[in-house]
Design a protein around this motif. Structure first.
Motif, mmCIF file in Angstrom:
data_model
loop_
_atom_site.group_PDB
_atom_site.id
_atom_site.type_symbol
_atom_site.label_atom_id
_atom_site.label_comp_id
_atom_site.label_asym_id
_atom_site.label_seq_id
_atom_site.Cartn_x
_atom_site.Cartn_y
_atom_site.Cartn_z
ATOM 1 N N ALA A 47 0.856 -1.176 0.000
ATOM 2 C CA ALA A 47 0.000 0.000 0.000
ATOM 3 C C ALA A 47 0.890 1.223 0.000
ATOM 4 O O ALA A 47 2.041 1.149 -0.420
ATOM 5 C CB ALA A 47 -0.904 -0.021 1.226
ATOM 6 N N GLU A 48 0.356 2.294 0.505
ATOM 7 C CA GLU A 48 1.175 3.488 0.639
ATOM 8 C C GLU A 48 2.217 3.270 1.723
ATOM 9 O O GLU A 48 2.064 2.440 2.609
ATOM 10 C CB GLU A 48 0.310 4.682 1.030
ATOM 11 N N MET A 49 3.245 4.052 1.620
ATOM 12 C CA MET A 49 4.324 3.997 2.596
ATOM 13 C C MET A 49 4.470 5.402 3.165
ATOM 14 O O MET A 49 4.576 6.367 2.419
ATOM 15 C CB MET A 49 5.601 3.547 1.888
ATOM 16 N N LEU A 50 4.457 5.496 4.487
ATOM 17 C CA LEU A 50 4.688 6.777 5.132
ATOM 18 C C LEU A 50 6.172 6.939 5.386
ATOM 19 O O LEU A 50 6.848 5.996 5.806
ATOM 20 C CB LEU A 50 3.937 6.862 6.457
ATOM 21 N N VAL A 51 6.676 8.134 5.145
ATOM 22 C CA VAL A 51 8.089 8.418 5.323
ATOM 23 C C VAL A 51 8.213 9.476 6.414
ATOM 24 O O VAL A 51 7.618 10.547 6.317
ATOM 25 C CB VAL A 51 8.724 8.932 4.012
ATOM 26 N N LEU A 52 8.982 9.147 7.451
ATOM 27 C CA LEU A 52 9.250 10.077 8.545
ATOM 28 C C LEU A 52 10.755 10.117 8.748
ATOM 29 O O LEU A 52 11.428 9.084 8.648
ATOM 30 C CB LEU A 52 8.554 9.620 9.827
ATOM 31 N N THR A 53 11.279 11.281 9.056
ATOM 32 C CA THR A 53 12.720 11.429 9.169
ATOM 33 C C THR A 53 13.100 12.117 10.470
ATOM 34 O O THR A 53 12.462 13.093 10.871
ATOM 35 C CB THR A 53 13.265 12.271 7.991
ATOM 36 N N LEU A 64 10.115 4.170 7.735
ATOM 37 C CA LEU A 64 9.150 3.900 6.671
ATOM 38 C C LEU A 64 8.075 2.977 7.236
ATOM 39 O O LEU A 64 8.395 1.905 7.759
ATOM 40 C CB LEU A 64 9.845 3.233 5.487
ATOM 41 N N LEU A 65 6.837 3.390 7.155
ATOM 42 C CA LEU A 65 5.723 2.595 7.664
ATOM 43 C C LEU A 65 4.773 2.276 6.519
ATOM 44 O O LEU A 65 4.295 3.184 5.835
ATOM 45 C CB LEU A 65 4.966 3.357 8.753
ATOM 46 N N GLN A 66 4.514 0.999 6.336
ATOM 47 C CA GLN A 66 3.593 0.539 5.304
ATOM 48 C C GLN A 66 2.372 -0.068 5.988
ATOM 49 O O GLN A 66 2.485 -1.093 6.652
ATOM 50 C CB GLN A 66 4.259 -0.494 4.399
ATOM 51 N N PHE A 67 1.236 0.602 5.856
ATOM 52 C CA PHE A 67 -0.011 0.128 6.431
ATOM 53 C C PHE A 67 -0.813 -0.584 5.357
ATOM 54 O O PHE A 67 -0.974 -0.062 4.262
ATOM 55 C CB PHE A 67 -0.847 1.308 6.952
ATOM 56 N N ALA A 68 -1.333 -1.754 5.672
ATOM 57 C CA ALA A 68 -2.209 -2.453 4.731
ATOM 58 C C ALA A 68 -3.542 -1.708 4.694
ATOM 59 O O ALA A 68 -4.090 -1.354 5.730
ATOM 60 C CB ALA A 68 -2.421 -3.888 5.181
ATOM 61 N N TYR A 118 5.110 12.187 5.106
ATOM 62 C CA TYR A 118 4.526 12.236 3.771
ATOM 63 C C TYR A 118 4.400 10.812 3.252
ATOM 64 O O TYR A 118 5.005 9.886 3.784
ATOM 65 C CB TYR A 118 5.320 13.128 2.815
ATOM 66 N N ALA A 119 3.569 10.641 2.232
ATOM 67 C CA ALA A 119 3.276 9.308 1.712
ATOM 68 C C ALA A 119 3.881 9.121 0.325
ATOM 69 O O ALA A 119 3.928 10.051 -0.478
ATOM 70 C CB ALA A 119 1.772 9.091 1.649
ATOM 71 N N LEU A 120 4.361 7.916 0.085
ATOM 72 C CA LEU A 120 4.854 7.482 -1.216
ATOM 73 C C LEU A 120 4.255 6.117 -1.512
ATOM 74 O O LEU A 120 3.774 5.434 -0.607
ATOM 75 C CB LEU A 120 6.384 7.350 -1.207
ATOM 76 N N SER A 121 4.355 5.696 -2.735
ATOM 77 C CA SER A 121 3.965 4.341 -3.086
ATOM 78 C C SER A 121 4.972 3.374 -2.470
ATOM 79 O O SER A 121 6.173 3.658 -2.425
ATOM 80 C CB SER A 121 3.960 4.180 -4.607
ATOM 81 N N SER A 122 4.493 2.225 -2.010
ATOM 82 C CA SER A 122 5.416 1.240 -1.435
ATOM 83 C C SER A 122 6.379 0.691 -2.489
ATOM 84 O O SER A 122 7.397 0.096 -2.151
ATOM 85 C CB SER A 122 4.648 0.103 -0.764
ATOM 86 N N ASP A 123 6.094 0.938 -3.759
ATOM 87 C CA ASP A 123 7.024 0.546 -4.816
ATOM 88 C C ASP A 123 8.356 1.284 -4.693
ATOM 89 O O ASP A 123 9.377 0.812 -5.205
ATOM 90 C CB ASP A 123 6.422 0.816 -6.199
ATOM 91 N N CYS A 124 8.368 2.415 -4.023
ATOM 92 C CA CYS A 124 9.596 3.195 -3.840
ATOM 93 C C CYS A 124 10.592 2.488 -2.927
ATOM 94 O O CYS A 124 11.763 2.869 -2.855
ATOM 95 C CB CYS A 124 9.273 4.579 -3.288
ATOM 96 N N MET A 125 10.137 1.468 -2.228
ATOM 97 C CA MET A 125 11.016 0.720 -1.323
ATOM 98 C C MET A 125 12.229 0.164 -2.064
ATOM 99 O O MET A 125 13.298 0.033 -1.490
ATOM 100 C CB MET A 125 10.207 -0.405 -0.700
ATOM 101 N N GLY A 126 12.082 -0.130 -3.333
ATOM 102 C CA GLY A 126 13.178 -0.663 -4.128
ATOM 103 C C GLY A 126 14.332 0.313 -4.309
ATOM 104 O O GLY A 126 15.418 -0.088 -4.713
ATOM 105 N N TYR A 127 14.111 1.570 -3.988
ATOM 106 C CA TYR A 127 15.144 2.592 -4.145
ATOM 107 C C TYR A 127 15.829 2.960 -2.834
ATOM 108 O O TYR A 127 16.658 3.857 -2.795
ATOM 109 C CB TYR A 127 14.549 3.852 -4.786
ATOM 110 N N LEU A 128 15.496 2.267 -1.761
ATOM 111 C CA LEU A 128 16.050 2.590 -0.449
ATOM 112 C C LEU A 128 17.574 2.523 -0.430
ATOM 113 O O LEU A 128 18.237 3.345 0.193
ATOM 114 C CB LEU A 128 15.464 1.657 0.614
#
Length: 180
Positions: A47-53, A64-68, A118-128
């Motif tokens: 799902a979406e991924m929340l990004v906090l820094t 990074l938090l991914q909520f179903a 802020y939120a990103l697509s969980s597909d962005c996880m591949g760029y970590l």
């Protein structure tokens, strides 16, 4: 370089923050299991991924938090008939969790700042890995045996990072203001 003591401390700090801030009630079950890898998205929610820094002069922690986006998660965090979205509820909960981590770290590092979630697509996880992290740990979190989320801690250090956190027993806040 991030020492093993710092990695262990970050894990203890995260576990406490997750158990006190990702749950709606302190008595709710919160099981945390280390994921095989941070890119293991088959078991984690898609799902979406929340990004906090949390950032300092010497390091940056990206949480990074991914909520179903499923019925159990919406019922738990939003509730029936509420006029807010799961994204809004998740951002609030994620911010509380990140704030709890920040509070523990401030004892060791005075120059910390937190970002707005802020939120990103969980597909962005591949760029970590593009962040060139010195430490990445992913966790599958299950709350009340029904709500699933994936939490990933990514630490990028520009200087050696070594500290030992003494994580205190959990004392639940009633929402009162703290004066600094």
């Amino acid at each position: 370089m991030i020492s093993q003591a710092a990695k262990d401390s970050l894990e203890r700090i995260f576990f406490q923050a997750a158990r006190t801030r990702l749950t709606a009630e302190p008595t709710h079950a919160c099981d945390i299991v280390r994921a095989a890898t941070h890119s293991d998205t088959e078991r984690g929610p898609r799902a979406e991924m929340l990004v906090l820094t949390i950032a300092s002069i010497a390091f940056r922690i990206v949480l990074l938090l991914q909520f179903a986006d499923d019925e159990a998660t919406r019922d738990y965090y939003v509730g029936p008939g509420a006029d807010r979205t799961l994204r809004d509820a998740a951002m609030e909960v994620g911010n509380l969790c990140c704030g709890a981590i920040n509070q523990q770290l401030i004892e060791h590092f005075r120059d910390l700042g937190m970002s707005t979630p802020y939120a990103l697509s969980s597909d962005c996880m591949g760029y970590l890995d593009e962040l060139a992290p010195g430490y990445v740990a992913a966790y599958d979190v299950t709350i009340e045996h029904a709500v699933r989320l994936r939490a990933t801690l990514c630490v990028c250090a520009s200087a050696p990072l070594d500290f030992v956190a003494q994580v205190a027993d959990v004392h639940e806040s009633a929402g009162e203001l703290e004066l600094f």
